[in-house]
Design a protein around this motif. Sequence first.
Motif, PDB file in Angstrom:
ATOM      1  N   ALA A   1       0.824  -1.212   0.000  1.00 25.12           N
ATOM      2  CA  ALA A   1       0.000   0.000   0.000  1.00 25.12           C
ATOM      3  C   ALA A   1       0.855   1.258   0.000  1.00 25.12           C
ATOM      4  CB  ALA A   1      -0.914   0.000   1.228  1.00 25.12           C
ATOM      5  N   LEU A   2       2.116   1.142   0.419  1.00 29.24           N
ATOM      6  CA  LEU A   2       3.007   2.297   0.425  1.00 29.24           C
ATOM      7  C   LEU A   2       3.363   2.755  -0.983  1.00 29.24           C
ATOM      8  CD1 LEU A   2       5.460   1.281   3.286  1.00 29.24           C
ATOM      9  CD2 LEU A   2       3.920   3.246   3.303  1.00 29.24           C
ATOM     10  N   ALA A   3       3.339   1.806  -1.929  1.00 30.23           N
ATOM     11  CA  ALA A   3       3.686   2.131  -3.315  1.00 30.23           C
ATOM     12  C   ALA A   3       2.828   1.283  -4.252  1.00 30.23           C
ATOM     13  CB  ALA A   3       5.162   1.881  -3.563  1.00 30.23           C
ATOM     14  N   PRO A   4       1.513   1.534  -4.277  1.00 24.68           N
ATOM     15  CA  PRO A   4       0.614   0.689  -5.073  1.00 24.68           C
ATOM     16  C   PRO A   4       0.896   0.736  -6.569  1.00 24.68           C
ATOM     17  CG  PRO A   4      -0.520   2.648  -4.277  1.00 24.68           C
ATOM     18  CD  PRO A   4       0.802   2.614  -3.590  1.00 24.68           C
ATOM     19  N   GLU A   5       1.569   1.796  -7.014  1.00 24.86           N
ATOM     20  CA  GLU A   5       1.867   1.922  -8.434  1.00 24.86           C
ATOM     21  C   GLU A   5       3.045   1.070  -8.880  1.00 24.86           C
ATOM     22  OE1 GLU A   5       3.850   5.617  -6.528  1.00 24.86           O
ATOM     23  OE2 GLU A   5       2.422   4.042  -6.027  1.00 24.86           O
TER      24      GLU A   5
END
Length: 317
Positions: free
Chosen positions: A235-239
């Motif tokens: 979730a910290l870097a969903p991309e």
Amino acid sequence: RQTIQGLAATLLMSWVALANAQTQSTAANKVEAWPNKPLKLIVGFPPGSTPDMAARTLAEPLAKALGQPVIVENKPGAAGNIGLNSVAKSTDNHTLGVAINGNLTIAKILYPKMGFDPNKELAPVSLIGTAPLVMVTAKDIPAGNDFVAAAKASGNKWNFGSVGVGSQGHLGMELMKSLIPGFKAVHVPFTGNPQVLNALVGGQIQLALMPPGVALPMIKAGRINAVGLVGGRSALAPELGSISERGINGISLDTLTAVVAPSTFPKANVERLSREIGQILRQPEVRQKLFLQGWLASPTSPEATLQRIRFEALTMG
């Protein structure tokens, strides 16, 4: 006369007993009156590093909870071990430290002369946060599906940076090298991730494993490339996808930051600190602030923190 003398003696004994009780109570209150001066929170990395940001996020609410200022002091060097050495040797009962994975697991092996034994001279208090690592490359290095082929062909022409010998960024990349035949990138240690990032942008190094909180702004700005997260999606870097999507399997790494105290710290004070930190890290505004820095808030008891450190040691071993 004997009766009066007896009553007087009884009264005098009562007064003595009462005075002793009050003295003992006052002494007990003095022992419990902690902290009684400002606390130092020593970070073994430079200002702007991810452990530094986490420490500064914690410092203000912790000061309010304890009724004393909490002063963050940076002592970078040796992958954070210089700062922790000063914590371990502190005897003022008001000095704490912020540590990362490597400091608490295999630092003693990699730094035999670092001056302290983290297993014996540091007491875990609580985790602050955890985060996955992201593999990043310089702008001119392939980071898509052709990364593995480029890494195999690179031999020892590429350099990779980390925050020091024994850090997750260092050992993780060494493990990565064992998974990609022909990949022999050379390690270049720095004092903190901001310095690693500057070297990456400047072309002095070609790749690194970094926390998303440091890497994402530069990835979004197009200054560096992202190969992917070293593990599952977050979730910290969903991309960002995973490096397994690039064909690199069998590795999952994250980084952590934790509060530690000297082993001489009274157990009651350690437990109080852990409770206060836990309450702070459960506050939505603190969790959000850490999240924006690239941390998932992870409050733990001293016992749970120790268990996590032992797990990390087994994993890195």
